[in-house]
Design a protein around this motif. Structure first.
Motif: not given
Length: 407
Positions: A72-76, A63-64, A25-33, A365-369
């Protein structure tokens, strides 16, 4: 006992499927572990055992993949570390989700309204002060104040083949082109940001010797008197290298539109004299006009830098990261956030790329891992385990029924 064993297997398999379902369900959630169920057997004074239990749900903090951000405020983050967030009540949380924006007051917040923390730049020009406290980062929308020019640099070459000017016949006069060999024009700014045009004239007075004169074309007079031209001598050796040390030309002018009068030195230490065309390159001076905020970017070191309409940039703040000895000991709080626990250890907070902290990249942006292929396989395995435990209970039920029929 077999009923208990089978029932524990059903419960454990069901929980494991819940973990798999949550990962998918969280495969597309940014930064999800992603998480994984850890099993442990159950014994209660029996050599056979009472079944199985889920002893823990472990999180994978690898890491994802870093993809392009949407603002402009997105960070990874790449490597170890978490964004340090504070809620309105002052509670501290940690996240790998780098989706940030501005709130109505200019503070950098995530989608849940938590404040991103770091060092706020202060002073003029703004800088991170030694010993600054970690606090919420705010992006000011005020106009950038003008800065008066207080120094300048002029580097270039004077043509050694230029004719010597007879100053007895042609005393220096900006209105008479025969009284000088060439002229360079540059800009400077006063205390209110008024732009002044500065002319620098070059007069060859002898072989390897030049006179340089400065003129403020915008406000040439000083206190109502006649225009004043500052001057300096430039001497070169036979190799064309400057021997005057230091080589400085004073820049002056009168007050203009309410601004303070200019008065600064122009460094000419980089001058040469060679048998090629006179070329001064791009003269530079400090100072600038006032400017309006055009936008801002996050650098790869976590610095938040603003861009202004006057062509200047200005440091606004520095994002910090927090690292933990045992990230697996963090407690998940939902909304892509974790909180510190005794098992995680205390956070080590600092600037990205220092110590054991990873790198912070702007507009990423770091994608889900979550590995969907692996999760689908796990789903099949846990489903089969669930079915097998169901069959174990069914078989035990049939045995009991057979015993009952014998009676």
């Amino acid at each position: 006992m077999s009923f208990s064993q089978g029932l524990s297997g059903l419960n454990a398999s069901s929980q494991a499927l819940d973990v798999v379902g949550n990962n998918i369900a969280n495969s597309q959630t940014v930064g999800f572990k992603s998480g994984s169920a850890a099993f442990a057997d159950v014994f209660a004074g029996s050599q056979i055992g009472m079944g199985v239990q889920v002893s823990a749900v472990n999180q994978n903090f690898s890491d994802g993949v870093l993809g392009m951000g949407n603002s402009s405020l997105d960070m990874g983050i790449q490597g170890n570390g978490f964004f340090r967030l504070a809620n309105a009540a002052g509670g501290i949380f940690y996240s790998r989700n780098g989706q940030f924006k501005q709130d109505e007051n200019g503070y950098i917040v995530n989608n849940q309204g938590m404040f991103l923390t770091g060092y706020q730049a202060t002073g003029m020009p703004p800088a991170i002060q030694p010993g600054a406290a970690i606090d919420r980062i705010k992006i000011p929308t005020d106009q950038m104040q003008a800065r008066a020019s207080d120094a300048g640099t002029l580097k270039g070459n004077l043509d050694s083949g230029s004719s010597i000017v007879n100053q007895q016949t042609y005393p220096f006069d900006p209105a008479n082109s025969k009284s000088y060999n060439s002229v360079t024009q540059m800009d400077a700014y006063d205390s209110l940001g008024n732009k002044h045009t500065i002319n620098v004239y070059y007069v060859k007075t002898a072989d390897n010797t030049w006179q340089a004169y400065s003129s403020n074309a915008t406000s040439p007079k000083m206190n109502g008197a006649k225009p004043v031209y500052q001057q300096t001598t430039l001497s070169f050796d036979t190799s064309g290298q400057l021997t005057t040390n230091p080589a400085k030309l004073n820049i002056q002018g009168d007050t203009y539109n309410g601004g303070a009068a200019l008065n600064f030195d122009l460094s000419m230490d980089g001058m040469t004299q060679q048998a090629s065309d006179t070329d001064m390159g791009s003269p530079t001076t400090t100072g600038y006009a006032p400017g309006l905020l055009n936008g801002y970017v996050v650098g790869d070191n976590g610095q938040v830098v603003a861009n202004y309409s006057n062509g200047q940039t200005q440091l606004l703040g520095q994002v910090v990261l927090s690292g933990f000895t045992n990230p697996g000991g963090l407690k998940s709080k939902g909304d892509n956030c974790w909180s510190e626990t005794p098992a995680s250890g205390q956070p080590a907070t600092g600037i990205a790329g220092t110590g054991n902290l990873g790198n912070l990249l702007g507009n990423r942006l770091e994608s889900s891992n979550v590995d969907l292929s692996k999760e689908m396989v796990n789903m099949i395995v846990f489903q089969r385990t669930y079915q097998s435990n169901s069959q174990s209970i069914k078989t035990q039920s049939e045995l009991l029924q057979t015993l009952a029929n014998l009676g």
